[in-house]
Write an enzyme that holds these catalytic residues in place. Structure first.
Site, short mmCIF file in Angstrom:
data_model
loop_
_atom_site.label_atom_id
_atom_site.label_comp_id
_atom_site.label_asym_id
_atom_site.label_seq_id
_atom_site.Cartn_x
_atom_site.Cartn_y
_atom_site.Cartn_z
N ASP B 275 1.00 -0.98 -0.21
CA ASP B 275 -0.16 0.08 0.02
C ASP B 275 1.02 1.20 -0.02
OD1 ASP B 275 -2.31 1.36 0.44
OD2 ASP B 275 -1.91 1.41 2.72
N ASP B 552 -3.30 -0.11 5.82
CA ASP B 552 -3.67 0.64 6.92
C ASP B 552 -5.01 0.27 7.59
OD1 ASP B 552 -5.47 1.90 5.05
OD2 ASP B 552 -4.62 3.83 5.03
N ASP B 556 -9.14 -1.32 3.52
CA ASP B 556 -8.75 -2.57 2.48
C ASP B 556 -8.52 -3.73 3.62
OD1 ASP B 556 -6.76 -1.43 4.23
OD2 ASP B 556 -5.30 -0.89 2.41
#
Lengths: 378, 819
Positions: B275, B552, B556
């Site tokens: 990410d 985080d 997601d």
């Protein structure tokens, strides 16, 4: 070979091969406008996925995927058939700073044989078969966009066969169309009538006045979906359509997606300009200019002119004047024709416009290579 | 404890004891039972301690929940919630209890854990549901353990703890036990297979004895001795203990493992989905460049506040961060407004928000409608999308229609800003209109802001460490292509080669298999919405990779959960990710994540070595037993001897092997393949060969004894010494699962193993010098010549392996790790 028939092809702007050509050339435009960055772009489209293979010198100044999406959004397929925002774009980009040296400064890099041709069949100085095919494709696209043929898919193919006697067009032998009506289209008979009235008759009238009303027409309506969902597309697969429709010899290299500094593209433009100049100077009715490049020399190792017996002065003299009058080194061509500054000078879009209806004879876009350089021939 | 006693090998020992008792070997029976008890107690103690460690280390670090009780908002641990509490649900959060939704704003929950449904389910208040509505159709319920994929809402707790649907489902599938990790299951299966093989050997000895007409008690004793020899007592324990020790080691280095299976997966990770925000960047988003109208404008210029006035007002009003929440982007925009001397709070008070069109995955912009004096509508979002809402552009008081050239100029400017790399947002305002679905349009384009989040200084080294270890780093981000490409280039994600980028459109609509094919060779996925991250993870798994994913947790969560290893990075906003991630990097350093992968690899490799050692040595015992039994009655070792050998040579050396540090080249080699068994097929050949070597050397000592003394205690003493010491010496060469890595000068480098070996050698030598033990084992003291012969036989396997390493290179080639 006194009499022959030659059929040349053209494609509607939404043909997947042409869509790929346009995406590739849109990237060339974008990179030249924003950078200028040297780029070579290949594009393929299948199953609603766009694949871009790029090689570029220096940082990539644009978002290739966004450029591809903008082309798709403008392709006329509409958000249902080909939603630009929901199209997945795979970008395979390799940075190769050495390309910047090769492009534009006259290094051919490898061998290349390039042909340019012009004749006096029409104002655009193209052979009649390819000129007829492009005129039909353009008229169908225009009528589709304007409404009368709104029921057509933007994807389709056009063929025009012309009978020639002693290499002069004498008769329109036939027109074959392969089109895809969308759901809601009128029945075939009605559709064909509309097609004749809205596109074919107006397109043929200036070219074949005697055949315009009742052309020898064959229309194949194929079932939708066409376009990238129906069949796959690839850049550079329509090289004959981009050039002279098979009326003369042609090189193997595609033009779309190549940086104009690449010798294949630059030389194709210069050879065309030389041929156009010969015909404009009325030294010959038709003229083919062949350039051959080798790795050890920036200038072509051979400049050959063939006027197919139509020359009004000795062919050798024409060849000599072409050799003397035109600098065929790639770098010199780029500079003389301003090939790399054209997109910026025309609001950011130039090469993408050449992707459909041919790269040569495009008087509508006023490319510098269509302007005869009579001074050069002395 | 019951588990210790109920395993197949231990059961075989029990039967052996029973037979001894019946056939008159009372002492043998007692001794066998004692050993079984000691073994079980030892196993239980070790394993329960390991279990305690595992439970303590993987324990749920549940986040406190915001709840309204008696009108007051409290932060309560999930365990203290009670039915009737009103809880607040926000993005990325795991529902702490079953609760009925009473208010929702675009609320959608990922219920994959509960129902297997892969697409987040929209939730809203409803009162028309039948009581018998199946779980998947309860559209007004937030069930415990499901994750808020989008939106927010409030819900009234209806059930907690064991009364929740999740607990009921789990009770059906798992029972109360901790789910075994894959390697533990594999070892259980391997142990059972070995036990079956040894049972078959027993049966062969039994049948052969009967055919030769030996007396029944002798046959029984022989075949059971063989059973004892073959029983792989240490096998199930090795994995559990190694895992628990590994967990502890990782915890000390700042790696928190929340789920045991993640340890092994870590070692096998082939792809890490990274990410961008918070993982690769410092999470300090700020505006660094901007454009007003059609041209770029300097944010630091003297007249910036004046030029950006309209844009700053838009950024302040069209903003969700004012209430204190909001993403990093929103906060950065407030910061920008402040820099342009806009008092966001005061402005918001003067121009209250009347209506909002929310941003959605298919609508990358947000529009707000405001009261008070000034433009009624404000919009911001992806530049291209906002531009499509505009009919004019504006700079100060100048207002011009947007023609194609102006649009193209703005898009070129966008590409240039994005390539910084930065996240670019477009801003627009409208004098009229309303913020309602489908009613936003005809706006005035104001300009753009480039928001940059600096890369972590160690990010590039991290990427190159991963690549060196054969782990493919893949950037999965919501950023537009140009931003993602620039980040990928800055990190050298392509490893010097070309960078393949997938600019995601509708990934879900791709033909099956195509996404997996695309995923296999791509470095970057750009414009990926949170729900599409899940598709990317699944596609990579479909392509045969073991996938780790950092995130985080906001939005997601589903992808983190679907990944084989979901990684939450420590301090930076990781609270939500911790709920669903199974690995937490506490110190927030990328280096620690690499370390975690190395430890994962070391743990798996150590288990492999210990298991290979155990199988090799047990094999040698079976072979010795079979040959001796085949030669006739009286030659075979006693069950007590074999038990003692197992006690001395299995447990301590295998623990010593299991505690080795990672190999120096652990992170310079590719990860093992997904699904590669604990003993790869290619290694069985060496296991068989070395087992045969130890057996042959031991039998040589045995035959020397027969020649000198005939069958009896003295010969048994020699065989015992040769077999037990031979196995212990062999441990030294088991330290390298790849025999090409053996080096004479480094045989003794593992101090733990050296200590374990010394203790084991003392255990193995004890019966020779202790009369009571001698009697129990049925051996006699060794003379000098006998001892020398046994010693030679014990050293032979070690010497043979070392010689083979130098001599039989072709064989070594055949033993290369399978890939």
């Amino acid at each position: 070979m006194m009499t022959f028939v030659l059929a040349s092809d053209s494609a509607l702007a939404g043909h997947p091969d042409k869509l790929c050509d346009r995406i590739a050339d849109a990237l060339v435009d974008a990179c030249l406008t924003a950078g200028p960055t040297v780029v070579n772009a290949e594009c393929a489209v299948a199953s609603g996925v766009v694949f871009l293979a790029l090689r570029h010198a220096g940082p990539m100044p644009v978002d290739p995927a966004a450029v591809a999406r903008r082309v798709i959004a403008a392709s006329g397929f509409g958000d249902d058939a080909l939603p630009a925002e929901r199209t997945t774009v795979l970008v395979d980009a390799a940075r190769d700073d050495a390309m910047a040296r090769g492009a534009g400064d006259g290094e051919a890099g490898g061998m290349a044989t390039v042909f340019g041709y012009a004749c006096n069949h029409g104002a655009e100085r193209l052979p009649a078969p390819i000129a007829t095919a492009h005129a039909l494709a353009r008229a169908i696209d225009a009528a589709r966009a304007a409404g009368p043929l709104g029921w057509l898919s933007p994807d389709g193919q056009v063929q025009a066969a012309v009978e020639c006697v002693r290499r002069r067009p004498t008769r329109l032998r036939g027109v074959a169309l392969r089109l895809a009506p969308l759901p809601g289209a009128p029945p075939p008979a009605e559709a064909e009538a509309a097609l004749r009235a809205a596109a074919i008759a107006p397109a043929l009238a200036p070219l074949w006045p005697e055949a315009a009303e009742a052309p020898p027409l064959s229309v194949a309506f194929v079932a939708a979906p066409r376009g990238p969902r129906g069949h796959a597309g690839l850049t550079g697969r329509k090289t004959a359509d981009d050039g002279y429709g098979g009326f003369c010899r042609q090189g193997t290299s595609a033009l779309s997606g190549k940086d104009p500094g690449r010798v294949e593209r630059a030389a194709a433009c210069a050879a065309r300009q030389a041929a156009v100049t010969v015909v404009a100077a009325e030294l010959a009715e038709e003229c083919e200019v062949q350039l051959c490049y080798a790795p050890d020399s920036a200038a072509p190792i051979s400049v050959e002119v063939d006027c197919f017996g139509s020359a009004t002065v000795p062919e050798a003299e024409i060849a000599e004047r072409v050799r003397r009058g035109f600098d065929f080194r790639a770098g010199a061509i780029v500079e003389r024709l301003g090939l790399r500054s054209l997109p910026a000078a025309r609001g950011g879009v130039f090469y993408a416009g050449l992707a459909a209806y041919g790269q040569m004879g495009r008087l509508d876009l006023d490319p510098p290579w269509e302007r005869p350089d009579l001074a050069a021939l002395g | 404890m019951l588990r210790q006693v109920s395993s197949l090998p231990v059961a075989m020992l029990g039967v052996s004891a029973a037979v001894s008792a019946v056939s008159g070997g009372g002492a043998d029976a007692l001794a066998t039972l004692a050993v079984v008890a000691v073994n079980a107690a030892l196993g239980f103690a070790t394993e329960s301690q390991a279990e305690r460690a595992i439970r303590a280390l993987t324990g749920d670090a549940a986040q406190p929940v915001e709840a309204v009780r008696d009108g007051a908002t409290l932060r309560l641990p999930a365990a203290e919630l009670a039915p009737g509490d009103l809880i607040l649900l926000g993005p990325g959060m795991q529902a702490p209890a079953d609760a009925r939704v009473v208010a929702a704003r675009a609320l959608a929950l990922d219920e994959a854990a509960l129902t297997g449904e892969s697409v987040p389910v929209a939730k809203a208040p409803a009162d028309d549901l039948a009581p018998e509505a199946p779980l998947a159709e309860r559209r007004n319920m937030a069930h415990a353990g499901t994750i808020v994929a989008a939106g927010e809402g409030r819900a009234i707790v209806t059930a907690t703890g064991a009364a929740t649907e999740a607990a009921r489902v789990q009770a059906l599938t798992h029972g109360a036990r901790r789910p075994a990790s894959p390697v533990e299951e594999e070892l259980d299966a391997l142990g059972a297979t070995l036990a079956k093989i040894s049972l078959a050997a027993c049966a062969a000895v039994f049948v052969a004895g009967r055919l030769r007409g030996y007396p029944l008690p002798v046959i029984l004793r022989d075949s059971l001795a063989l059973a004892v020899a073959a029983a792989p007592e240490g096998l199930p324990m090795v994995a559990t203990v190694t895992l628990s020790l590994g967990l502890r080691k990782m915890a000390r280095r700042g790696v928190l493992i929340r789920q045991l299976s993640a340890v092994e997966s870590l070692g096998a990770v082939g792809t890490i989905c990274l990410d961008k925000t918070g993982t690769l960047t410092l999470n300090r988003m700020a505006a660094t460049a901007g454009a007003v109208g059609l041209g770029e404008a300097d944010l630091d210029a003297g007249d910036a506040a004046e030029r950006f006035a309209a844009l700053a007002a838009c950024a302040a009003l069209n903003n969700d961060a004012l209430g204190g929440g909001g993403s990093g982007t929103e906060t950065a925009l407030l910061g920008f407004a402040g820099r342009m001397s806009v008092d966001a709070a005061a402005l918001a008070a003067r121009r209250p928000r009347r209506a909002t069109v929310e941003r959605r995955p298919d609508r990358p912009w947000m529009a707000t409608e405001h009261g008070g004096r000034g433009p009624r509508l404000y919009a911001k979002g992806a530049p291209e999308a906002v531009l499509s809402l505009c009919s004019h552009w504006r700079e100060g008081a100048r207002r011009r229609p947007l023609d194609d050239a102006a649009r193209a100029a703005i898009l070129r400017l966008n590409d240039r800003l994005a390539a910084r790399p930065a996240r670019v947002l477009g801003f627009a305002q409208g004098a009229r209109g309303e913020a309602a679905e489908g009613r936003v349009g005809g706006l005035d384009w104001l300009g753009m802001l480039a928001l940059e989040d600096p890369l972590r200084p160690d990010a590039k080294a991290f990427v190159s460490a991963l690549r060196g270890a054969g782990v493919e780093p893949v950037l999965v981000t919501g950023d537009q292509g140009a931003t993602a490409r620039a980040v990928a280039e800055a990190l050298d994600l392509g490893g010097g080669g070309e960078i393949r980028l997938v600019d995601a459109g509708a990934l879900g609509a791709l033909p099956p298999g195509l996404l997996a094919a695309l995923a296999r060779d791509s470095h970057v996925f750009a414009r990926v919405s949170p729900s599409q991250k899940l598709l990317v993870v699944r596609a990579l798994q479909e392509a045969g990779r073991v996938v780790a994913m950092t995130g985080d947790g906001v939005n997601d969560g589903p992808a983190l959960k679907a990944a084989d290893v979901g990684v939450a990075m420590g301090a930076s906003g990781a609270d939500l990710a911790r709920e669903v991630a199974n690995v937490v990097i506490r110190d927030d350093r990328l280096e620690t994540l690499v370390e975690a992968v190395a430890q994962g690899r070391a743990i798996h490799r150590n288990i492999r070595r210990a298991v290979e050692f155990l199988v090799t040595t047990n094999m040698s015992e079976i072979l010795v037993g079979l040959v001796e039994a085949a030669r006739g009655p009286g030659e075979l070792e006693t069950p007590m001897e074999l038990l003692w050998i197992n006690l001395a040579t299995d447990v301590l050396p295998s623990l010593g092997l299991a505690l080795a540090d990672p190999d120096e080249d652990a992170m310079r080699r590719p990860p093992r393949a997904r699904g590669e068994p604990i003993i790869p097929p290619g290694h069985f050949r060496r296991v068989a060969l070395d087992g045969g070597l130890i057996a042959a050397a031991t039998l040589a000592a045995h035959f020397a004894g027969i020649a000198r003394h005939g069958p009896g205690p003295r010969t048994r003493g020699m065989t015992f010494a040769a077999l037990s010491l031979g196995q212990l010496f062999y441990t030294l060469v088991s330290q390298r699962s790849d025999p090409r890595k053996l080096r004479l000068d480094r045989l003794l480098e593992n101090r733990t193993l050296d200590g374990a070996l010394l203790a084991s050698i003392a255990l193995a030598a004890a019966p020779h010098v202790t009369p009571g033990l001698r009697r129990l084992l049925g051996i006699a003291p060794l003379g000098a010549a006998d001892a020398a012969a046994a010693g030679l036989a014990a050293l032979a396997p070690l010497a043979a392996v070392l010689a083979r390493r130098g001599l039989l290179l072709s064989l070594d080639g055949a033993e290369a790790r399978p890939r």
